[in-house]
Design a protein around this motif. Structure first.
Motif, short mmCIF file in Angstrom:
data_model
loop_
_atom_site.label_atom_id
_atom_site.label_comp_id
_atom_site.label_asym_id
_atom_site.label_seq_id
_atom_site.Cartn_x
_atom_site.Cartn_y
_atom_site.Cartn_z
N PRO A 10 0.82 -1.22 0.00
CA PRO A 10 0.00 0.00 0.00
C PRO A 10 0.85 1.26 0.00
O PRO A 10 1.99 1.27 0.48
N ILE A 11 0.30 2.33 -0.54
CA ILE A 11 0.95 3.64 -0.58
C ILE A 11 0.05 4.63 0.13
O ILE A 11 -1.17 4.66 -0.09
N THR A 12 0.63 5.43 0.98
CA THR A 12 -0.15 6.43 1.71
C THR A 12 -0.64 7.50 0.75
O THR A 12 0.15 8.12 0.03
N PHE A 36 -2.02 1.36 -4.19
CA PHE A 36 -1.05 0.29 -4.01
C PHE A 36 -0.01 0.33 -5.13
O PHE A 36 -0.31 0.75 -6.26
N GLN A 37 1.18 -0.10 -4.81
CA GLN A 37 2.16 -0.34 -5.85
C GLN A 37 1.67 -1.51 -6.70
O GLN A 37 1.08 -2.46 -6.18
N VAL A 38 1.85 -1.43 -8.01
CA VAL A 38 1.46 -2.54 -8.88
C VAL A 38 2.53 -3.62 -8.82
O VAL A 38 3.71 -3.36 -9.05
N LYS A 39 2.10 -4.83 -8.49
CA LYS A 39 3.02 -5.96 -8.46
C LYS A 39 3.25 -6.51 -9.86
O LYS A 39 4.38 -6.75 -10.28
N GLN A 40 2.16 -6.69 -10.58
CA GLN A 40 2.29 -7.12 -11.97
C GLN A 40 0.94 -7.00 -12.69
O GLN A 40 -0.11 -6.97 -12.07
#
Length: 358
Positions: free
Chosen positions: A161-163, A170-174
Motif C-alpha cells: 500500500p501507498i499512503t 497500491f504499488q502494482v506488483k504485476q
C-alpha cells in the motif's frame, strides 16, 4: 495542467449490426440518452476544460465525432491515418499535448465505458493527479474490484500500500493478461487482483520517455511527427510516419515493464461495454429475465437480449437466451453463448459482397 485524452478508434465489431464502420460503438447510445463518447466527455465535468480535451480516433470518424462534440476545438479531434493499437495512439496524443504544455499531466481513457458516478470518477482522477505531482515519474492506473471471475478482462495484481489522501493506492506488483476460467477464479479468490480498467494518468514527458526506452523504433516515428507539429508538412508527415509504426498495445509497450506504476482502487461503478450481453447489466430485465431496448413481445421466452429500431417490434416464441438485434437493413439472431462469434460477421459479409452492411 491536467489534459484528458479519449481513445476512440475502436470499430466495435461485437456490436454489429448497430455498430458500423462509420458509426461504431462509441457513437451509439447504449445507456441513457447520450452516446458513449458524449458520456465520456460529460463525466469529466469541470475537471478538464474543453480546450484541454482531446479525442484520438480513426480519421474517417473525425467529422461524426465533431458533430457529436461541438464544444471541442477542431484541432483536438485527431484522426489517425490507420489503425495501430493503443501505444501509437498514446504516443501521438502525448506528443501533441507535450507540444502545447511541457508539464502536462494526461488522463487517458477509452470512449466506451459506462461510469455512472461522475463525482466519484472525478475524485479518482484528482487523486491520481495528486500522486503524479508528488512523484512525476509515476504512472497511475485504476483497478476495478472484480465482481466475478471474468475471462474477458486483463488483471492488475496489487502490492504494497501507498499512503494517499482520499484513495486506496497500491504499488502494482504485476499486470496479467486475460486468463482462462480457472485462473480467473484464482485471481478473484486471492483478493489482491483488480480488473484492468484501461484508464491511466501520467505526465506526457514520462510516457514519451518510456516509449523511447522500450519502443525506440516506434518512438522514432512519433518524434518525427512531433517535429513537424504546426508546420506546413505536418499532415503529410503524420500519414507517412504513423503508417510505418508497428502496432502494439500500451500494456505490452510500457505498462508491463515500467517500474513505477501504482493502482488506485476505483470507487466508481464501471462497466466495459464490450458486447451485447452488457445490455443485461445496464438495463433492468423484465419478469421473464429478458433485457429489452425497444419494442418486444415475448411468448414463453426467457433470458433474451432484444434491441430494436424505432417503429419495429420483435416477437419471440418459445426461445431462451437469444440475442436479437434489429436495424433497418440487418438483423442479428444468435445464442448468448456464441456472442464472440459476431466478430466473424465482417469476413462473411465481405465474402458475399455485402460490404455495405459493414
Amino acid at each position: 495542467m491536467l489534459h484528458a485524452v479519449i481513445m476512440a478508434g475502436g470499430s466495435g465489431t461485437r456490436f454489429w449490426p448497430a455498430s458500423r464502420t462509420l458509426r461504431p460503438k462509441q457513437l451509439l447510445t447504449l445507456h441513457g440518452d447520450r452516446t458513449m463518447i458524449q458520456s465520456t466527455i460529460d463525466r469529466l465535468g469541470d475537471l478538464v476544460p474543453a480546450s484541454r480535451q482531446m479525442i484520438v480516433t480513426n480519421k474517417v470518424l473525425v467529422d461524426a465525432i465533431a458533430e457529436q462534440l461541438p464544444s471541442l476545438l477542431p484541432k483536438n479531434i485527431v484522426g489517425e491515418p490507420c489503425k495501430r493499437d493503443t501505444a501509437p495512439c498514446v504516443g501521438l496524443a502525448a506528443a501533441l499535448v507535450h507540444h502545447e504544455d511541457h508539464d502536462a499531466i494526461m488522463a487517458v481513457m477509452p470512449s466506451d465505458h459506462v461510469i455512472t458516478s461522475h463525482e466519484a470518477f472525478q475524485a479518482a482522477i484528482a487523486a491520481g493527479e495528486a500522486l503524479i505531482k508528488e512523484d512525476p515519474t509515476r504512472i497511475v492506473t485504476y483497478g476495478i474490484p472484480p465482481k466475478y471471475a471474468a475471462e474477458s478482462f486483463g488483471y492488475v495484481e496489487r502490492g504494497e500500500p501507498i499512503t494517499a489522501e482520499g484513495a486506496s493506492v497500491f504499488q502494482v506488483k504485476q499486470f496479467r493478461e486475460k486468463p482462462d476460467a480457472e485462473t480467473a477464479r484464482r485471481y478473484v479468490d486471492a483478493g489482491s487482483f483488480y480488473w484492468n480498467s484501461g484508464i491511466f494518468l501520467w505526465r506526457a514527458s514520462t510516457i514519451l520517455e518510456a516509449l523511447q526506452k522500450n519502443e525506440p523504433e516506434m518512438y522514432s516515428h512519433i518524434a518525427a511527427i512531433a517535429d513537424r507539429i504546426g508546420k506546413a508538412d505536418y499532415a503529410e508527415t503524420l500519414e507517412k510516419e504513423f503508417a510505418a509504426i508497428q502496432g502494439k498495445s500500451i500494456d505490452y509497450a510500457v505498462m508491463e515493464q515500467y517500474p513505477n506504476v501504482v493502482v488506485i482502487e476505483a470507487e466508481f461503478p464501471w462497466d466495459d461495454v464490450g458486447s451485447w450481453q452488457a445490455l443485461s447489466r445496464l438495463h433492468q430485465a423484465d419478469e421473464a429475465g429478458n433485457t429489452v431496448v425497444g419494442s418486444h413481445v415475448g411468448i414463453d421466452s426467457q433470458g433474451c437480449i432484444i434491441n430494436t429500431h424505432d417503429g419495429h417490434t420483435v416477437v419471440t416464441i418459445d426461445v431462451d437466451d437469444l440475442i436479437v438485434v434489429q436495424t433497418p437493413d440487418a438483423t442479428l439472431v444468435a445464442p448468448k453463448h456464441a456472442e464472440e462469434r459476431v466478430r466473424e460477421v465482417a469476413k462473411q459479409l465481405k465474402d458475399k459482397g455485402l460490404e455495405g452492411l459493414l
